[in-house]
Write an enzyme that holds these catalytic residues in place. Structure first.
Site, PDB file in Angstrom:
ATOM      1  N   ARG A 197       0.830  -1.200   0.000  1.00 39.14           N
ATOM      2  CA  ARG A 197       0.000   0.000   0.000  1.00 39.14           C
ATOM      3  C   ARG A 197       0.871   1.260   0.000  1.00 39.14           C
ATOM      4  NH1 ARG A 197      -2.525  -3.370   3.902  1.00 39.14           N
ATOM      5  NH2 ARG A 197      -4.694  -3.904   3.394  1.00 39.14           N
ATOM      6  N   LYS A 246      -2.827  -1.253   8.438  1.00 35.81           N
ATOM      7  CA  LYS A 246      -4.279  -1.099   8.416  1.00 35.81           C
ATOM      8  C   LYS A 246      -4.962  -2.103   9.347  1.00 35.81           C
ATOM      9  CE  LYS A 246      -8.093  -0.580   5.145  1.00 35.81           C
ATOM     10  NZ  LYS A 246      -8.486  -0.585   3.719  1.00 35.81           N
ATOM     11  N   ARG A 325      -1.810  -0.901  -6.469  1.00 36.58           N
ATOM     12  CA  ARG A 325      -2.209  -2.116  -5.745  1.00 36.58           C
ATOM     13  C   ARG A 325      -3.250  -2.895  -6.539  1.00 36.58           C
ATOM     14  NH1 ARG A 325      -1.935  -4.192  -0.443  1.00 36.58           N
ATOM     15  NH2 ARG A 325      -3.916  -4.755   0.546  1.00 36.58           N
ATOM     16  N   HIS A 348      -4.605  -9.377   3.364  1.00 38.55           N
ATOM     17  CA  HIS A 348      -6.013  -9.463   3.713  1.00 38.55           C
ATOM     18  C   HIS A 348      -6.240 -10.615   4.691  1.00 38.55           C
ATOM     19  CE1 HIS A 348      -7.354  -7.286  -0.228  1.00 38.55           C
ATOM     20  NE2 HIS A 348      -6.969  -6.454   0.722  1.00 38.55           N
ATOM     21  N   TYR A 358     -11.519  -6.069  -4.537  1.00 38.00           N
ATOM     22  CA  TYR A 358     -10.810  -6.121  -5.821  1.00 38.00           C
ATOM     23  C   TYR A 358     -11.549  -6.965  -6.852  1.00 38.00           C
ATOM     24  CZ  TYR A 358      -7.031  -4.087  -3.145  1.00 38.00           C
ATOM     25  OH  TYR A 358      -6.284  -3.246  -2.364  1.00 38.00           O
TER      26      TYR A 358
END
Length: 385
Positions: A197, A246, A325, A348, A358
């Protein structure tokens, strides 16, 4: 409670003591209907007993200013603070600032939100409503108002936001070629070919970047690995508040493709040379993509350099750094990488996030199984000679 014959209305008042000049401080309510005037007086008494500000001059602009001062001492990331400041000064104060906070109604908030529908996407409108709620919440905590009327408002639908998109393989290569010889080339090589990211790439340090196979090195996870590890980056930090990624799952160690290894190796050599020529710190440099002061590069600088490269590559100036990304995801999917692998590389927690966020970049038809079985069960199997 008494009847004011001059103004033909009922008046109720509450004494709040005296000021510095020993003058009596009173707050009054009035209405031509006795029951309504009495209800207003009861509400005023309730506010006095609850210790709330019973004045009526405190505006939404006052509340926003108090909230901005409070925001300065928060633990939020600097970029988030600046974004919230911008929302308060550009949207809340001009739109609702003159309204007295106690007079602000849910209808006022909904009318204010409606003015944004022609120029902002739905998510942006929600963000501005959320900011107003936080402003009023602080005013509640300080006793300036009883209810948060913004909690009862819903964000209307705004304009259609631009969906994220991905470079094709040819566009990917064109962008990398166009960036050669420019400071952003190494950054693009890393983000396009690893899926890191932007907020993870900007604070990346050389301490967490290993360009050669390693053994016996203390990893960011606190483990000394006893096996050879390929060249890799330890993605354990970001520019978010507190420096965390994140999500906890976003903490990951990502092996580097050969092109990224070569590019970062060259970048480190050039970084030291350029810094030495300008008299900047050239030894023990901390950040891979740092500024002259060896601090993480600002997001706006990356955006400007990225868009300039996109234009040089012959593409429209409508791309954002975050879409590197998406491009990484799209190319891996097209090359047949399993979604489980893609999810791990993206950091993820599950493939559900990968499929949801995505979905446009993932291969629409999974053909790997069919292509493999075709090698065994081809058309000749149905028509043996």
């Amino acid at each position: 409670m008494y009847f004011d014959r001059t103004n033909n209305c009922w008046v109720g008042s509450v004494s709040l003591g005296t000021d510095q000049q020993a003058r009596r401080i009173r707050r009054s309510v009035r209405d031509r209907d006795y029951r309504k005037a009495s209800a207003k007086l009861d509400e005023l008494l309730e506010e006095v007993e609850a210790g709330r500000d019973v004045g009526n001059r405190y505006t939404v602009a006052d509340a926003a200013q108090d909230w901005l001062e409070h925001l300065a001492s928060s633990t939020l990331a600097k970029g988030t603070v600046e974004e919230l400041r911008c929302i308060a000064r550009k949207w809340i104060v001009p739109g609702l600032g003159r309204t007295r906070l106690k007079k602000l109604t849910t209808e006022d908030v909904e009318v204010w939100l409606q003015t944004m529908t022609a120029v902002l996407a739905t998510t942006s409108i929600r963000k501005r409503l959320g900011t107003l709620r936080r402003v009023i919440k602080l005013a509640q905590a300080h006793g300036h108002v009883r209810d948060n009327v913004a909690d009862l408002a819903d964000a209307p639908r705004g304009t259609e936001g631009r969906p994220s998109k991905a470079f094709t393989l040819d566009q990917d290569q064109a962008v990398l070629r166009a960036s050669m010889g420019h400071p952003i080339h190494a950054y693009l090589a890393l983000t396009l070919l690893t899926g890191v990211r932007p907020e993870e790439a900007r604070p990346l340090t050389w301490r967490h970047t290993h360009l050669n196979p390693v053994r016996g090195v203390l990893c960011s996870c606190g483990t000394v690995h006893d096996k050879d590890l390929p060249a890799h980056v330890e993605v354990w930090h970001s520019v978010r508040g507190g420096g965390d990624t994140k999500t906890p799952k976003s903490r990951r160690t990502v092996a580097l493709p050969r092109y990224v290894i070569a590019t970062l190796t060259k970048h480190r050599t050039e970084q030291r040379q350029i810094r030495a020529e300008h008299g900047w710190k050239s030894e023990d440099i901390e950040y891979v993509f740092g500024t002259r002061y060896d601090t993480p590069e600002k997001a706006q600088v990356i955006r400007d350099q990225f868009r300039a490269v996109v234009v040089r590559a012959g593409l429209a100036n409508e791309w954002a750094p975050r879409e590197t990304r998406q491009s990484f995801t799209s190319i891996l999917s097209d090359l047949g990488a399993p979604i489980e692998t893609i999810a791990d590389l993206l950091g993820h927690a599950s493939t559900t996030t990968t499929r949801t966020v995505y979905r446009r970049q993932l291969r629409p038809v999974i053909t790997t199984g069919a292509e493999t079985l075709d090698q065994v069960f081809g058309t000749d199997f149905l028509n043996p000679e």
